[in-house]
Motif scaffolding. Structure first.
Motif: not given
Length: 276
Positions: A59-86
């Motif tokens: 596993l990637g150590a840096d990514a694992l540590v960031r995740g354990s500290r809750k320092e990362w959340y994916p940037e969301q793409p915003g509205p996309i025409g013709g696409f909805l998530a549920f």
């Protein structure tokens, strides 16, 4: 904001089980002291412990540590025409389903059913759509549970990868396909890619024709993690790398659980794919 599907304990557990390490073997291989080994088993992670176990678990150590500290959340793409998530609740978890449509013909496709397809049907009515296809990522119950209701309401045809035929929750009344088959709805073209490992027929659907390239990845990959390799951990890692992470960096990834993400964000922040 939809929470990340997996925490650090989930990630370590999936990697440990996938590689066949008993907890005591992992502790020995990582050179943990007895207190560190106890802390690992109880989920009391320190950076030192995570950096020791990460290379053993590939596993990637840096990514694992960031995740354990809750320092990362994916940037969301915003509205996309013709696409909805549920995002709907199924027992003690939430599960995603998606709606995609051609904005000229109003022809639509639903990916998985969610725990309750009522929000999808409401959106179909609101946007004046005609659902022609239901494409299922895999045959686990949380992804197909409301299929009878969805098909009764839309009269659509449902499809699933034939390799999932032996799954306990394989739904009735569906057509089957083999990876590589394409589906077309107006200007929307959907390519199927086998991303097995979580199930034998787990499929990623690559959707072209919207303003963003979107891959419906089911439980193949989650933001910052991936589905457990119930059938084959090695295959899940391999197919994710070959079939999903080779898509363009700005491709939107739509997982079966957790938030949307992108290829670039996963290549930089997913511990399973930032290690060796």
């Amino acid at each position: 904001m939809i929470p990340l599907e997996d925490n650090t304990d989930d990630i370590i557990g999936k990697a440990r089980r996938g590689l066949g390490y008993a907890p005591e073997v992992l502790a020995k291989q990582a050179g943990l002291t007895k207190p560190q080994a106890r802390a690992l088993e109880t989920g009391e992670f320190t950076e030192e412990v995570l950096r020791k176990v990460a290379p053993v678990l590939r596993l990637g150590a840096d990514a694992l540590v960031r995740g354990s500290r809750k320092e990362w959340y994916p940037e969301q793409p915003g509205p996309i025409g013709g696409f909805l998530a549920f995002n709907t609740t199924y027992e003690d978890m939430t599960v995603n389903a998606y709606l995609v449509w051609d904005q000229e013909s109003r022809k639509a496709v639903v990916f998985d059913t969610g725990a309750d397809c009522a929000p999808i049907l409401a959106a179909v009515k609101e946007h004046k759509l005609a659902v022609e296809l239901v494409l299922l990522t895999h045959a686990h119950v949380d992804h197909v549970v409301d299929l009878p209701k969805l098909l009764a309401a839309t009269k659509a045809k449902a499809w699933i990868n034939s390799r999932d035929a032996d799954e306990e929750d394989f739904p009735k009344g569906v057509e089957t396909f083999s990876a590589g088959q394409s589906f077309v709805l107006g200007k929307i073209r959907i390519e199927t890619r086998l991303t097995n490992g979580h199930s034998a027929g787990q499929t990623t659907f690559v959707v072209r024709g919207l303003e963003r390239l979107i891959a419906i990845v089911g439980d193949s990959l989650f933001a910052g993690s991936m589905g457990g390799g119930k059938i084959s951990y090695a295959d899940q890692l391999r197919t994710n790398r070959q079939e999903i992470l080779t898509l363009p960096d700005d491709a939107v990834l739509a997982p079966g659980h957790g938030p949307l993400t992108t290829v670039a964000q996963e290549k930089a922040n997913n511990p399973f794919f930032t290690g060796n």
